[in-house]
Design a protein around this motif. Structure first.
Motif, PDB file in Angstrom:
ATOM      1  N   THR A  71       0.805  -1.298   0.029  1.00 27.94           N
ATOM      2  CA  THR A  71      -0.050   0.155   0.168  1.00 27.94           C
ATOM      3  C   THR A  71       0.437   1.786  -0.119  1.00 27.94           C
ATOM      4  N   HIS A  73       3.251   3.730  -1.404  1.00 32.31           N
ATOM      5  CA  HIS A  73       3.577   4.730  -3.192  1.00 32.31           C
ATOM      6  C   HIS A  73       4.339   5.535  -2.719  1.00 32.31           C
ATOM      7  N   GLU A  75       5.785   7.850  -4.189  1.00 35.63           N
ATOM      8  CA  GLU A  75       5.520   9.377  -4.535  1.00 35.63           C
ATOM      9  C   GLU A  75       4.544   9.882  -3.717  1.00 35.63           C
ATOM     10  N   VAL A  76       4.348   9.107  -2.740  1.00 37.45           N
ATOM     11  CA  VAL A  76       3.986  10.341  -1.192  1.00 37.45           C
ATOM     12  C   VAL A  76       4.689  11.498  -0.928  1.00 37.45           C
ATOM     13  N   ASN A  86      -1.845  15.111  -4.374  1.00 38.25           N
ATOM     14  CA  ASN A  86      -1.439  13.690  -4.403  1.00 38.25           C
ATOM     15  C   ASN A  86      -0.855  13.517  -3.395  1.00 38.25           C
ATOM     16  N   MET A  89      -4.324  11.118  -2.779  1.00 31.37           N
ATOM     17  CA  MET A  89      -4.331  10.117  -3.992  1.00 31.37           C
ATOM     18  C   MET A  89      -3.067   9.069  -3.278  1.00 31.37           C
ATOM     19  N   HIS A  90      -2.120   8.822  -2.859  1.00 28.86           N
ATOM     20  CA  HIS A  90      -1.131   8.189  -2.622  1.00 28.86           C
ATOM     21  C   HIS A  90      -1.296   7.400  -0.870  1.00 28.86           C
ATOM     22  N   GLU A 132      12.840   6.783  -2.964  1.00 30.12           N
ATOM     23  CA  GLU A 132      12.553   7.892  -3.376  1.00 30.12           C
ATOM     24  C   GLU A 132      12.623   9.136  -3.535  1.00 30.12           C
TER      25      GLU A 132
END
Length: 195
Positions: A71, A73, A75-76, A86, A89-90, A132
């Motif tokens: 779960t 992501h 990109e958070v 953003n 969504m993440h 990331e």
């Protein structure tokens, strides 16, 4: 080869009764006899599936951790122009995970368990985010970035615990609002000086 459906059902039965017992008794007081009585199985059935209650707890915790990892992501942490959208969504799948596993997570959280599930969750999230961040941005001070990510990940997990134990009536949308506000108006912008 697929696992036998009877084995899967037996394990689900044992695990659900174990969680139920954790809601009523401290982990150290739960015995195999209590568990097999509640499950309506014999002792050999339990031992075909688990070595002991510690093995059962570890398997439950590891399964939760594996599902939790799916779960997250990375990109958070991106500095997307529409940061709030953003984040929503993440973070949404993460909130779903905590909502779907509410009962088991509450039972594990309220007991002293010899498996650091929530610490492991925080470290997994932090390492995904740090990787990331490192890949996406030129970080001036990695140690400070790791510190800020520790705060963000702790904040996310603390919010999930707070939601379950203090404000379970909040909707998923309200929890996302709390998370987004905490991250965007607090710690997140402190990280910008490192990039």
């Amino acid at each position: 080869m697929a696992e036998d459906l009877r084995v899967i059902k037996t394990r689900e039965n044992i695990q659900s009764h174990f969680i139920s017992l954790l809601n009523d008794y401290p982990f150290q007081d739960i015995t195999i006899q209590m568990l097999i009585t509640n499950c309506k199985i014999n002792r050999s059935t339990f031992y075909r599936n688990y070595k002991d209650k510690y093995d059962l707890l570890e398997k439950i915790s590891n399964d939760l951790l594996e599902n939790y990892k799916k779960t997250i992501h990375p990109e958070v942490i991106s500095l997307h122009p529409d940061l709030s959208q953003n984040l929503r969504m993440h973070l949404s799948p993460l909130v779903d995970f905590f909502d779907q596993n509410r009962e088991i997570l509450l039972a594990l959280d309220k007991n002293y368990i010899p498996f650091p599930l929530f610490d492991n969750m925080r470290e997994v999230m932090k390492s995904v985010f740090l990787k990331e961040l490192y890949a996406s941005y030129p970080i001036k001070e990695m140690e400070k970035a790791a510190y800020y990510l520790s705060i963000i990940t702790s904040n996310i997990l603390t919010t999930m615990k707070w939601w379950h134990s203090v404000c379970p009536e909040l909707s998923k949308q309200q929890v996302l609002d709390v998370l987004v506000t905490c991250i965007t108006k607090g710690v997140f912008f402190s990280m910008k000086e490192l990039i």
